[in-house]
Motif scaffolding. Structure first.
Motif, mmCIF file in Angstrom:
data_model
loop_
_atom_site.group_PDB
_atom_site.id
_atom_site.type_symbol
_atom_site.label_atom_id
_atom_site.label_comp_id
_atom_site.label_asym_id
_atom_site.label_seq_id
_atom_site.Cartn_x
_atom_site.Cartn_y
_atom_site.Cartn_z
ATOM 1 N N ALA A 93 74.307 60.913 12.016
ATOM 2 C CA ALA A 93 73.483 62.003 12.537
ATOM 3 C C ALA A 93 74.353 63.108 13.129
ATOM 4 O O ALA A 93 74.084 64.302 12.942
ATOM 5 N N SER A 94 75.398 62.729 13.828
ATOM 6 C CA SER A 94 76.311 63.719 14.389
ATOM 7 C C SER A 94 77.008 64.510 13.280
ATOM 8 O O SER A 94 77.150 65.737 13.361
ATOM 9 N N HIS A 95 77.420 63.801 12.228
ATOM 10 C CA HIS A 95 78.058 64.471 11.093
ATOM 11 C C HIS A 95 77.084 65.436 10.418
ATOM 12 O O HIS A 95 77.448 66.569 10.085
ATOM 13 N N LEU A 128 76.286 47.689 15.244
ATOM 14 C CA LEU A 128 77.090 48.474 14.312
ATOM 15 C C LEU A 128 76.224 49.417 13.487
ATOM 16 O O LEU A 128 76.637 50.538 13.173
ATOM 17 N N GLY A 129 75.013 49.000 13.143
ATOM 18 C CA GLY A 129 74.092 49.881 12.428
ATOM 19 C C GLY A 129 73.688 51.073 13.271
ATOM 20 O O GLY A 129 73.586 52.204 12.776
ATOM 21 N N THR A 130 73.463 50.827 14.560
ATOM 22 C CA THR A 130 73.134 51.925 15.470
ATOM 23 C C THR A 130 74.308 52.892 15.586
ATOM 24 O O THR A 130 74.128 54.116 15.561
ATOM 25 N N GLY A 131 75.507 52.353 15.694
ATOM 26 C CA GLY A 131 76.696 53.212 15.751
ATOM 27 C C GLY A 131 76.873 54.038 14.495
ATOM 28 O O GLY A 131 77.215 55.216 14.551
ATOM 29 N N ALA A 132 76.605 53.425 13.351
ATOM 30 C CA ALA A 132 76.705 54.164 12.088
ATOM 31 C C ALA A 132 75.653 55.263 12.024
ATOM 32 O O ALA A 132 75.933 56.377 11.568
ATOM 33 N N GLY A 133 74.445 54.969 12.491
ATOM 34 C CA GLY A 133 73.390 55.980 12.486
ATOM 35 C C GLY A 133 73.702 57.156 13.387
ATOM 36 O O GLY A 133 73.488 58.317 13.012
ATOM 37 N N MET A 162 84.445 65.800 9.973
ATOM 38 C CA MET A 162 84.152 66.993 9.201
ATOM 39 C C MET A 162 84.533 66.818 7.728
ATOM 40 O O MET A 162 84.338 67.710 6.950
ATOM 41 N N TYR A 163 85.080 65.671 7.383
ATOM 42 C CA TYR A 163 85.513 65.410 6.021
ATOM 43 C C TYR A 163 84.298 65.277 5.107
ATOM 44 O O TYR A 163 83.256 64.754 5.500
ATOM 45 N N HIS A 164 84.426 65.746 3.877
ATOM 46 C CA HIS A 164 83.310 65.751 2.919
ATOM 47 C C HIS A 164 82.797 64.344 2.622
ATOM 48 O O HIS A 164 81.606 64.133 2.454
ATOM 49 N N TYR A 165 83.685 63.377 2.547
ATOM 50 C CA TYR A 165 83.309 62.000 2.234
ATOM 51 C C TYR A 165 83.085 61.164 3.492
ATOM 52 O O TYR A 165 83.056 59.929 3.426
#
Length: 108
Positions: free
Chosen positions: A46-48, A37-42, A1-4
């Motif tokens: 998306a969740s954020h 790792l790219g999939t995990g980042a995506g 939930m952090y802005h950054y």
């Protein structure tokens, strides 16, 4: 939930790709690791984004546990265009990210 959070997510996953292997040349295992790792980042981004936009709220407690709805034939005309649109977006995103992310670690 952090802005950054998006910046932290991208930099963390990119640094894990860069420092996970110490080979001189690009190998298939590095490609697999970068894709995972790219999939995990995506998924994390998306969740954020869903949380920030309020698109994904928790269900009320009186609806828990959730039960699946019955499959009906009237769902097919709604589901198929949605599926096709999602596949087009997925393929376009994959092509764009592949063009960007594979040359990036090689150049760095």
């Amino acid at each position: 939930m952090y802005h950054y959070a998006p910046l932290i997510i991208i930099s963390l996953h990119l640094s894990m790709v860069l420092f996970s292997f110490t080979l001189d040349t690009w190998s298939t295992s590095q490609g697999d690791t970068a894709q995972i790792l790219g999939t995990g980042a995506g998924v994390t981004l998306a969740s954020h984004l869903n949380h920030q936009l309020g698109l994904m709220s928790d269900p009320p407690l009186d609806l828990l546990p959730l039960s699946p709805s019955a499959l009906r034939t009237c769902l097919l005309p709604v589901a198929m265009p949605r599926f096709c649109l999602c596949m087009l977006v997925l393929l376009a995103t994959r092509a764009l990210m592949k063009a960007i992310t594979i040359p990036l670690p090689c150049s760095i």
